[in-house]
Scaffold this motif. Sequence first.
Motif, PDB file in Angstrom:
ATOM      1  N   GLU A 116      -6.921  14.111  -7.517  1.00  0.00           N
ATOM      2  CA  GLU A 116      -5.893  13.009  -7.977  1.00  0.00           C
ATOM      3  C   GLU A 116      -4.665  13.061  -7.151  1.00  0.00           C
ATOM      4  N   VAL A 117      -4.333  11.840  -6.980  1.00  0.00           N
ATOM      5  CA  VAL A 117      -3.352  11.404  -6.203  1.00  0.00           C
ATOM      6  C   VAL A 117      -2.264  10.417  -6.899  1.00  0.00           C
ATOM      7  N   ALA A 118      -1.001  10.944  -6.855  1.00  0.00           N
ATOM      8  CA  ALA A 118      -0.064   9.997  -7.474  1.00  0.00           C
ATOM      9  C   ALA A 118       0.064   8.490  -6.662  1.00  0.00           C
ATOM     10  N   LEU A 119      -0.221   7.493  -7.124  1.00  0.00           N
ATOM     11  CA  LEU A 119      -0.160   6.325  -6.583  1.00  0.00           C
ATOM     12  C   LEU A 119       1.441   5.835  -6.226  1.00  0.00           C
ATOM     13  N   LEU A 120       1.546   5.262  -4.828  1.00  0.00           N
ATOM     14  CA  LEU A 120       2.656   5.034  -4.365  1.00  0.00           C
ATOM     15  C   LEU A 120       2.451   3.578  -3.603  1.00  0.00           C
ATOM     16  N   ASN A 121       2.581   2.447  -4.536  1.00  0.00           N
ATOM     17  CA  ASN A 121       2.232   1.030  -3.623  1.00  0.00           C
ATOM     18  C   ASN A 121       3.452   0.482  -3.199  1.00  0.00           C
ATOM     19  N   ILE A 122       3.359  -0.280  -2.091  1.00  0.00           N
ATOM     20  CA  ILE A 122       4.484  -0.850  -1.386  1.00  0.00           C
ATOM     21  C   ILE A 122       4.341  -2.381  -1.663  1.00  0.00           C
ATOM     22  N   ILE A 123       5.533  -2.847  -1.973  1.00  0.00           N
ATOM     23  CA  ILE A 123       5.629  -4.432  -2.396  1.00  0.00           C
ATOM     24  C   ILE A 123       6.007  -5.137  -1.115  1.00  0.00           C
ATOM     25  N   LYS A 124       5.233  -5.759  -0.344  1.00  0.00           N
ATOM     26  CA  LYS A 124       5.309  -6.549   1.000  1.00  0.00           C
ATOM     27  C   LYS A 124       6.260  -7.671   0.382  1.00  0.00           C
ATOM     28  N   ARG A 125       7.012  -8.409   1.492  1.00  0.00           N
ATOM     29  CA  ARG A 125       7.836  -9.798   1.370  1.00  0.00           C
ATOM     30  C   ARG A 125       6.924 -10.609   0.681  1.00  0.00           C
ATOM     31  N   SER A 126       5.670 -10.701   1.202  1.00  0.00           N
ATOM     32  CA  SER A 126       5.094 -12.019   0.504  1.00  0.00           C
ATOM     33  C   SER A 126       4.566 -11.401  -1.048  1.00  0.00           C
ATOM     34  N   GLY A 127       5.187 -10.603  -1.616  1.00  0.00           N
ATOM     35  CA  GLY A 127       4.662 -10.248  -2.891  1.00  0.00           C
ATOM     36  C   GLY A 127       3.330  -9.530  -3.114  1.00  0.00           C
ATOM     37  N   ALA A 128       2.688  -9.492  -2.114  1.00  0.00           N
ATOM     38  CA  ALA A 128       1.327  -8.488  -2.302  1.00  0.00           C
ATOM     39  C   ALA A 128       1.670  -7.211  -2.317  1.00  0.00           C
ATOM     40  N   THR A 129       0.724  -6.232  -2.865  1.00  0.00           N
ATOM     41  CA  THR A 129       1.048  -4.826  -2.713  1.00  0.00           C
ATOM     42  C   THR A 129       0.007  -4.145  -1.982  1.00  0.00           C
ATOM     43  N   GLU A 130       0.237  -2.934  -1.508  1.00  0.00           N
ATOM     44  CA  GLU A 130      -0.681  -2.376  -0.833  1.00  0.00           C
ATOM     45  C   GLU A 130      -0.203  -0.840  -0.822  1.00  0.00           C
ATOM     46  N   PRO A 131      -1.230   0.339  -0.740  1.00  0.00           N
ATOM     47  CA  PRO A 131      -0.847   1.624  -1.036  1.00  0.00           C
ATOM     48  C   PRO A 131      -0.088   1.782   0.431  1.00  0.00           C
ATOM     49  N   PHE A 132       0.911   2.901   0.124  1.00  0.00           N
ATOM     50  CA  PHE A 132       1.631   3.453   0.973  1.00  0.00           C
ATOM     51  C   PHE A 132       0.693   4.183   2.065  1.00  0.00           C
ATOM     52  N   SER A 133       1.109   4.139   3.232  1.00  0.00           N
ATOM     53  CA  SER A 133       0.036   4.368   4.553  1.00  0.00           C
ATOM     54  C   SER A 133       1.341   5.043   5.466  1.00  0.00           C
ATOM     55  N   ARG A 134       1.132   6.660   5.662  1.00  0.00           N
ATOM     56  CA  ARG A 134       1.769   7.463   6.444  1.00  0.00           C
ATOM     57  C   ARG A 134       1.562   6.756   7.830  1.00  0.00           C
ATOM     58  N   GLU A 135       0.328   6.545   8.225  1.00  0.00           N
ATOM     59  CA  GLU A 135      -0.095   6.137   9.552  1.00  0.00           C
ATOM     60  C   GLU A 135       0.542   4.795   9.774  1.00  0.00           C
ATOM     61  N   LYS A 136       0.988   3.874   9.097  1.00  0.00           N
ATOM     62  CA  LYS A 136       1.551   2.567   9.140  1.00  0.00           C
ATOM     63  C   LYS A 136       3.221   3.208   9.681  1.00  0.00           C
ATOM     64  N   VAL A 137       3.530   4.026   9.117  1.00  0.00           N
ATOM     65  CA  VAL A 137       5.068   4.586   9.138  1.00  0.00           C
ATOM     66  C   VAL A 137       4.966   5.219  10.877  1.00  0.00           C
ATOM     67  N   LEU A 138       4.048   5.801  10.954  1.00  0.00           N
ATOM     68  CA  LEU A 138       3.694   6.538  12.686  1.00  0.00           C
ATOM     69  C   LEU A 138       3.661   5.289  13.406  1.00  0.00           C
ATOM     70  N   VAL A 139       2.918   4.538  13.265  1.00  0.00           N
ATOM     71  CA  VAL A 139       2.533   3.524  14.228  1.00  0.00           C
ATOM     72  C   VAL A 139       3.845   2.762  14.596  1.00  0.00           C
ATOM     73  N   GLY A 140       4.675   2.596  13.487  1.00  0.00           N
ATOM     74  CA  GLY A 140       5.889   1.833  13.851  1.00  0.00           C
ATOM     75  C   GLY A 140       6.939   2.640  14.435  1.00  0.00           C
ATOM     76  N   VAL A 141       6.995   3.987  14.200  1.00  0.00           N
ATOM     77  CA  VAL A 141       7.834   4.897  14.954  1.00  0.00           C
ATOM     78  C   VAL A 141       7.332   5.243  16.158  1.00  0.00           C
ATOM     79  N   ARG A 142       6.254   5.356  16.564  1.00  0.00           N
ATOM     80  CA  ARG A 142       5.696   5.625  17.904  1.00  0.00           C
ATOM     81  C   ARG A 142       5.999   4.256  18.695  1.00  0.00           C
ATOM     82  N   LYS A 143       5.967   3.277  18.262  1.00  0.00           N
ATOM     83  CA  LYS A 143       6.417   1.994  19.267  1.00  0.00           C
ATOM     84  C   LYS A 143       7.798   2.222  19.433  1.00  0.00           C
ATOM     85  N   ALA A 144       8.575   2.676  18.920  1.00  0.00           N
ATOM     86  CA  ALA A 144      10.057   2.896  18.929  1.00  0.00           C
ATOM     87  C   ALA A 144      10.261   4.229  19.887  1.00  0.00           C
TER      88      ALA A 144
END
Length: 168
Positions: free
Chosen positions: A42-70
């Motif tokens: 069981e996982v507690a859901l954490l959804n992200i509401i994007k600027r477009s209004g669409a939602t998607e599950p939180f992803s640590r990998e997306k955080v890592l990709v953005g921070v790696r670039k920086a």
Amino acid sequence: MICPFCRHDDSRVVDSRPIEDGTQIRRRRECPECLQRFSTQEVALLNIIKRSGATEPFSREKVLVGVRKACQGRPVNEDDLVLLAQRVEETLRSTGQAEIEAQEVGLAILAPLRELDEVAYLRYASVYRNFTSLEDFEGEIALLRALPSSTKAASSTTNSPADNRLSI
């Protein structure tokens, strides 16, 4: 929970254990009909509401990709980036909300990234906050100088190479 063996619509929890830094629970279950045992997570859901209004599950990998670039070309190791992504997720989950605006994710990244590397912070902030002029950068640099990060303050108390020179 439906039994994966006999499709009976009930099961009994035999054991529960936290996994993945406490963000998930593994449950061992037993079907009262066929007596087979199976595991669920069981996982507690954490959804992200994007600027477009669409939602998607939180992803640590997306955080890592953005921070790696920086952090590209900076003296930051992968373990530090993984810990940063974990801190960001913990910060977001601690709000108790199941849905969080994408803007909040970016804000949650800024503070730990600044502690990790101020140049990477400036790079990330410039994209995240949409810097459009040199004045935007100058303003952020002035803030960095006015409010030193905790790691910078801690390192200034250690001896510098100049302090270790012998006086003649």
